[in-house]
Design a protein around this motif. Structure first.
Motif, PDB file in Angstrom:
ATOM      1  N   ILE A  94      39.240 -16.701  22.465  1.00 51.08           N
ATOM      2  CA  ILE A  94      39.523 -18.111  22.753  1.00 51.08           C
ATOM      3  C   ILE A  94      40.249 -18.710  21.565  1.00 51.08           C
ATOM      4  O   ILE A  94      39.763 -18.655  20.428  1.00 51.08           O
ATOM      5  CB  ILE A  94      38.225 -18.880  23.056  1.00 51.08           C
ATOM      6  CG1 ILE A  94      37.560 -18.259  24.281  1.00 51.08           C
ATOM      7  CG2 ILE A  94      38.510 -20.360  23.266  1.00 51.08           C
ATOM      8  CD1 ILE A  94      36.218 -18.835  24.620  1.00 51.08           C
TER       9      ILE A  94
ATOM     10  N   ASN B   2      42.643 -22.247  20.637  1.00 45.03           N
ATOM     11  CA  ASN B   2      43.130 -23.582  21.031  1.00 45.03           C
ATOM     12  C   ASN B   2      42.585 -23.997  22.393  1.00 45.03           C
ATOM     13  O   ASN B   2      43.289 -24.597  23.197  1.00 45.03           O
ATOM     14  CB  ASN B   2      44.655 -23.630  21.044  1.00 45.03           C
ATOM     15  CG  ASN B   2      45.254 -23.350  19.692  1.00 45.03           C
ATOM     16  OD1 ASN B   2      44.642 -23.644  18.663  1.00 45.03           O
ATOM     17  ND2 ASN B   2      46.434 -22.773  19.675  1.00 45.03           N
ATOM     18  N   GLY B   3      41.353 -23.653  22.695  1.00 44.38           N
ATOM     19  CA  GLY B   3      40.744 -24.035  23.955  1.00 44.38           C
ATOM     20  C   GLY B   3      41.236 -23.255  25.161  1.00 44.38           C
ATOM     21  O   GLY B   3      40.980 -23.647  26.289  1.00 44.38           O
ATOM     22  N   GLU B   4      41.956 -22.153  24.943  1.00 45.58           N
ATOM     23  CA  GLU B   4      42.458 -21.323  26.034  1.00 45.58           C
ATOM     24  C   GLU B   4      41.922 -19.906  25.877  1.00 45.58           C
ATOM     25  O   GLU B   4      41.856 -19.370  24.773  1.00 45.58           O
ATOM     26  CB  GLU B   4      43.990 -21.270  26.019  1.00 45.58           C
ATOM     27  CG  GLU B   4      44.647 -22.583  26.317  1.00 45.58           C
ATOM     28  CD  GLU B   4      46.161 -22.488  26.293  1.00 45.58           C
ATOM     29  OE1 GLU B   4      46.696 -21.461  25.826  1.00 45.58           O
ATOM     30  OE2 GLU B   4      46.801 -23.437  26.751  1.00 45.58           O
TER      31      GLU B   4
ATOM     32  N   LYS C 118      47.311 -15.239  29.578  1.00 46.06           N
ATOM     33  CA  LYS C 118      46.426 -16.394  29.617  1.00 46.06           C
ATOM     34  C   LYS C 118      45.495 -16.306  30.831  1.00 46.06           C
ATOM     35  O   LYS C 118      45.932 -15.959  31.931  1.00 46.06           O
ATOM     36  CB  LYS C 118      47.253 -17.670  29.690  1.00 46.06           C
ATOM     37  CG  LYS C 118      46.457 -18.941  29.648  1.00 46.06           C
ATOM     38  CD  LYS C 118      47.392 -20.138  29.673  1.00 46.06           C
ATOM     39  CE  LYS C 118      46.616 -21.412  29.856  1.00 46.06           C
ATOM     40  NZ  LYS C 118      47.492 -22.563  29.954  1.00 46.06           N
TER      41      LYS C 118
ATOM     42  N   HIS D 279      37.697 -23.169  34.029  1.00 49.65           N
ATOM     43  CA  HIS D 279      37.353 -24.575  33.898  1.00 49.65           C
ATOM     44  C   HIS D 279      36.944 -24.881  32.460  1.00 49.65           C
ATOM     45  O   HIS D 279      36.412 -24.018  31.755  1.00 49.65           O
ATOM     46  CB  HIS D 279      36.195 -24.937  34.835  1.00 49.65           C
ATOM     47  CG  HIS D 279      36.571 -24.892  36.279  1.00 49.65           C
ATOM     48  ND1 HIS D 279      37.312 -25.870  36.879  1.00 49.65           N
ATOM     49  CD2 HIS D 279      36.320 -23.969  37.240  1.00 49.65           C
ATOM     50  CE1 HIS D 279      37.495 -25.571  38.153  1.00 49.65           C
ATOM     51  NE2 HIS D 279      36.910 -24.403  38.404  1.00 49.65           N
ATOM     52  N   ARG D 280      37.203 -26.100  32.026  1.00 53.59           N
ATOM     53  CA  ARG D 280      36.920 -26.509  30.652  1.00 53.59           C
ATOM     54  C   ARG D 280      35.436 -26.348  30.314  1.00 53.59           C
ATOM     55  O   ARG D 280      35.077 -25.886  29.235  1.00 53.59           O
ATOM     56  CB  ARG D 280      37.361 -27.971  30.446  1.00 53.59           C
ATOM     57  CG  ARG D 280      36.964 -28.594  29.145  1.00 53.59           C
ATOM     58  CD  ARG D 280      37.568 -27.957  27.913  1.00 53.59           C
ATOM     59  NE  ARG D 280      38.980 -27.809  28.034  1.00 53.59           N
ATOM     60  CZ  ARG D 280      39.684 -26.891  27.359  1.00 53.59           C
ATOM     61  NH1 ARG D 280      39.086 -26.074  26.538  1.00 53.59           N
ATOM     62  NH2 ARG D 280      40.967 -26.794  27.513  1.00 53.59           N
ATOM     63  N   TYR D 281      34.535 -26.708  31.246  1.00 52.67           N
ATOM     64  CA  TYR D 281      33.102 -26.627  30.935  1.00 52.67           C
ATOM     65  C   TYR D 281      32.664 -25.166  30.773  1.00 52.67           C
ATOM     66  O   TYR D 281      31.759 -24.876  29.985  1.00 52.67           O
ATOM     67  CB  TYR D 281      32.265 -27.350  31.989  1.00 52.67           C
ATOM     68  CG  TYR D 281      32.278 -26.738  33.372  1.00 52.67           C
ATOM     69  CD1 TYR D 281      31.366 -25.756  33.739  1.00 52.67           C
ATOM     70  CD2 TYR D 281      33.208 -27.149  34.317  1.00 52.67           C
ATOM     71  CE1 TYR D 281      31.379 -25.201  35.004  1.00 52.67           C
ATOM     72  CE2 TYR D 281      33.233 -26.595  35.582  1.00 52.67           C
ATOM     73  CZ  TYR D 281      32.314 -25.624  35.920  1.00 52.67           C
ATOM     74  OH  TYR D 281      32.335 -25.070  37.158  1.00 52.67           O
ATOM     75  N   GLU D 282      33.303 -24.239  31.498  1.00 51.66           N
ATOM     76  CA  GLU D 282      32.982 -22.824  31.322  1.00 51.66           C
ATOM     77  C   GLU D 282      33.443 -22.329  29.951  1.00 51.66           C
ATOM     78  O   GLU D 282      32.721 -21.599  29.270  1.00 51.66           O
ATOM     79  CB  GLU D 282      33.646 -21.977  32.410  1.00 51.66           C
ATOM     80  CG  GLU D 282      33.045 -22.136  33.778  1.00 51.66           C
ATOM     81  CD  GLU D 282      33.764 -21.325  34.835  1.00 51.66           C
ATOM     82  OE1 GLU D 282      33.074 -20.864  35.762  1.00 51.66           O
ATOM     83  OE2 GLU D 282      34.991 -21.147  34.743  1.00 51.66           O
ATOM     84  N   ILE D 283      34.634 -22.739  29.554  1.00 49.81           N
ATOM     85  CA  ILE D 283      35.157 -22.334  28.245  1.00 49.81           C
ATOM     86  C   ILE D 283      34.277 -22.880  27.137  1.00 49.81           C
ATOM     87  O   ILE D 283      33.949 -22.162  26.185  1.00 49.81           O
ATOM     88  CB  ILE D 283      36.625 -22.804  28.077  1.00 49.81           C
ATOM     89  CG1 ILE D 283      37.521 -22.095  29.086  1.00 49.81           C
ATOM     90  CG2 ILE D 283      37.112 -22.534  26.658  1.00 49.81           C
ATOM     91  CD1 ILE D 283      38.943 -22.599  29.129  1.00 49.81           C
ATOM     92  N   ASP D 284      33.862 -24.152  27.246  1.00 48.29           N
ATOM     93  CA  ASP D 284      32.999 -24.745  26.221  1.00 48.29           C
ATOM     94  C   ASP D 284      31.666 -24.011  26.130  1.00 48.29           C
ATOM     95  O   ASP D 284      31.131 -23.795  25.041  1.00 48.29           O
ATOM     96  CB  ASP D 284      32.766 -26.227  26.518  1.00 48.29           C
ATOM     97  CG  ASP D 284      34.033 -27.055  26.366  1.00 48.29           C
ATOM     98  OD1 ASP D 284      34.970 -26.577  25.688  1.00 48.29           O
ATOM     99  OD2 ASP D 284      34.086 -28.164  26.931  1.00 48.29           O
ATOM    100  N   LYS D 285      31.130 -23.615  27.265  1.00 45.82           N
ATOM    101  CA  LYS D 285      29.871 -22.880  27.297  1.00 45.82           C
ATOM    102  C   LYS D 285      30.025 -21.518  26.621  1.00 45.82           C
ATOM    103  O   LYS D 285      29.170 -21.084  25.850  1.00 45.82           O
ATOM    104  CB  LYS D 285      29.436 -22.714  28.753  1.00 45.82           C
ATOM    105  CG  LYS D 285      28.053 -22.205  28.974  1.00 45.82           C
ATOM    106  CD  LYS D 285      27.715 -22.387  30.443  1.00 45.82           C
ATOM    107  CE  LYS D 285      26.886 -21.265  30.963  1.00 45.82           C
ATOM    108  NZ  LYS D 285      26.579 -21.374  32.379  1.00 45.82           N
TER     109      LYS D 285
END
Length: 149
Positions: A48, A50-52, A79, A83-89
């Protein structure tokens, strides 16, 4: 759901804790190459930045009939779409010691190509030996059942 390729090596090297489904950004020639089954995930991993989420070292063979419109690099970074919440988790768990993100398989879902990635923890040598022993026991048991019938 038709499986394109499966990473058996990952199950031997890692304990799988959680699985996620991600879309993958590909070029047209890469899609045609995947439809032909020209892919290998043995040395692939995800990271991961830059948030990707990015897939690295996944070998998708160059499609020979693509002409000048395809990239000539078969192990380029790709790439993954999540979803953003999955990446944050995932980021919260990867920051812990010993966790990594590994692709388990690539498959078709309707007309889209999806990647199944897993949050994994590395196995020690004694864990790998135990896995081999369990597999041998299971194989011997199945052989006995087959002889009994």
């Amino acid at each position: 759901m038709k499986t394109i390729t499966y990473n058996k090596y990952a199950l031997f090297e890692y304990f799988v804790l959680e699985k996620y489904e991600a879309g993958i950004v590909l070029e047209g020639a890469e899609v045609k190459s995947l439809r032909a089954g020209n892919c290998n995930l043995k040395e692939a991993f995800c990271f991961i930045r830059n948030g990707e989420v990015t897939l690295k070292n996944a070998h998708i063979a160059v499609y020979d009939k693509a002409g000048a419109f395809s990239t000539k690099e078969s192990k380029r970074d790709r790439k993954l779409l999540m979803h953003r919440y999955e990446i944050d988790k995932i980021v919260g768990k990867i920051n812990e010691k010993g966790y990594t993100l590994i692709p388990l398989s690539l498959y078709f879902k309707d007309s889209l190509i999806k990647a199944e990635i897993a949050l994994c923890k590395g196995k020690q040598n004694y864990d790998k030996k135990r896995t081999i022993a369990e597999r041998d026991e299971k194989r011997a048991l199945e052989r006995q059942i087959k002889e009994y019938r």
